[in-house]
Design an enzyme around this catalytic site. Sequence first.
Site, PDB file in Angstrom:
ATOM      1  N   GLU A  13     -11.119  11.268   2.803  1.00 36.20           N
ATOM      2  CA  GLU A  13      -9.658  11.356   2.946  1.00 36.20           C
ATOM      3  C   GLU A  13      -9.086  11.238   1.545  1.00 36.20           C
ATOM      4  O   GLU A  13      -9.525  10.383   0.779  1.00 36.20           O
ATOM      5  CB  GLU A  13      -9.068  10.168   3.746  1.00 36.20           C
ATOM      6  CG  GLU A  13      -9.284  10.189   5.222  1.00 36.20           C
ATOM      7  CD  GLU A  13      -8.727   8.921   5.926  1.00 36.20           C
ATOM      8  OE1 GLU A  13      -7.997   8.120   5.291  1.00 36.20           O
ATOM      9  OE2 GLU A  13      -9.047   8.738   7.106  1.00 36.20           O
ATOM     10  N   GLU A  72     -14.165   3.046   7.754  1.00 42.11           N
ATOM     11  CA  GLU A  72     -13.443   1.853   7.320  1.00 42.11           C
ATOM     12  C   GLU A  72     -13.675   0.658   8.236  1.00 42.11           C
ATOM     13  O   GLU A  72     -12.750  -0.095   8.534  1.00 42.11           O
ATOM     14  CB  GLU A  72     -11.945   2.164   7.173  1.00 42.11           C
ATOM     15  CG  GLU A  72     -11.699   3.303   6.207  1.00 42.11           C
ATOM     16  CD  GLU A  72     -10.243   3.440   5.780  1.00 42.11           C
ATOM     17  OE1 GLU A  72      -9.410   2.672   6.277  1.00 42.11           O
ATOM     18  OE2 GLU A  72      -9.948   4.316   4.955  1.00 42.11           O
TER      19      GLU A  72
END
Length: 466
Positions: A258, A155
């Site tokens: 995730e 990210e």
Amino acid sequence: MRSTALFVLAALARFTQAVEPIVIKDGGFFGGDKQFFMVGVGYQPGGPVELDQGVDPFSTLSDCQRDVYLLQQLGINTIRTYAVNTTLNHDDCMSLFAAAGIYVVLDVNAPGWRYSINRDEPWTSYHAGYMANVFSVMEQFSTYPNVLGFFSGNELANEPKNANVTAPYMRAIQRDMRQYQKAQGLREVPIGYSTADVVEFRQDLGFYLSCIGDDEGHSDFYGINSYEWCGETTFQKSGYEKLTDLMEEVQMPNFFSEYGCNEVLPRTFGDANAIYSADMNHVFSGGIVYEYNQEVNNYGLVDVNLKTGNAKILPDYNTLREVYSKVELPTGETARKINRPKCSTVFPNIKAFDAVAAIPQLKEITDLIKKGVKVTAGKLVDVDLDLSGHKWTITDVEGNTVENPTIERVNTWNQVPSKSQTTGSSSSKESKNAAPGLKVGGNGLAVLAMAGLTTLGVMAGGLLVI
Ligand SMILES: *[C@@H]1O[C@H](CO)[C@@H](O)[C@H](O)[C@H]1NC(C)=O
Ligand SMILES: *[C@@H]1O[C@H](CO)[C@@H](O)[C@H](O)[C@H]1NC(C)=O
């Protein structure tokens, strides 16, 4: 209820399909000739703390024994770990995970300004000191056969406006990692990136990272962090259908790095059923539920007391265990054929951000790639699976103590090979840290590198991406 062994051993390890290093072929992961689907959870007990206190997730055997027991009972075959410290010894824990048939996808970054990329000003943090730590993680962990992949970043781009500036650094880091693997003869552990759940650039970033260019900075795989499936919903309504269509166009293996929304409680993990179904399993190689241990953000399956070492099973653990026990993994090959585009055709078509020119490689980094970093390479050791001397206790949701926990050996990775196997060959062309007795996956297909942990990065103040 009286406390006894909590679980029936027969259910164990039904997902463990492979007993050798995983390689990438087409759009899937393979162990031997069988396609491998990740059935996983995120594993970083203690969460986003700097790792300078002599402890990390793989440094304390008794903690790993507790967690390997609980993870094996959960029915998983993969964990994702976000940060390690290579000054510590990880042989016992990594050998234990290997013996239990659990693969590790590992982020090469760590909290702390030196060990992560600053997503707003990446040029200030991309330097030889940063890359030295990345390389040390690769040196130390590539020797463990159960390391499935490296995340070059997590990210790094977390909103449309920083995709512009961070994307070229993702490719630069992956380029450096791939060059290091080759120069130092490491096992070619797949290198990839874990992307934030941001619809504006998620597909374009996939195109950008998949393409083959002169820089060799492509991702071998693309991990999607996604929290779209909340509560009772469906493949269509959740957004997963759309996501699958978008990712099918991205020419590299995908998985959920995730997942597991917690906006609707209690969590039901309905997406686990969808991910492995025919709707999605041609595109996604499974996924990793966020996360094993309870932290302040309330995603935990287990609540570990880091001081006493005692662990309490939370209701979500039982729910996920039930869901995983019913998931049917595909029996044949479902991976789609992929056809990686050339960067020259991809770059002009990216709309979500400006795919600017490659970041030049710094001379200090080139030197480091040639010279290598000094770190002790990991090695498998013979580990004892007997937990009878354990000091911690595990309690179930009703507060009963779990008696006689045991770990089942599902492969022979932790058995130290005989001398003749380890010292027999000095063929210098062999990968220097291939695990003893194991063949190096020589097809060169897998290359991944990732760098950050979104959740960690955000919690650490919004700048650090680990
Ligand atoms: C590892 O631990 C050492 C010693 O405490 C520390 O100097 C170093 O910064 C740590 N590395 C990481 C990646 O946290
Ligand atoms: C990316 O940067 C360019 C200028 O370099 C700018 O025109 C564009 O709007 C930026 N994109 C985003 C999404 O901020």
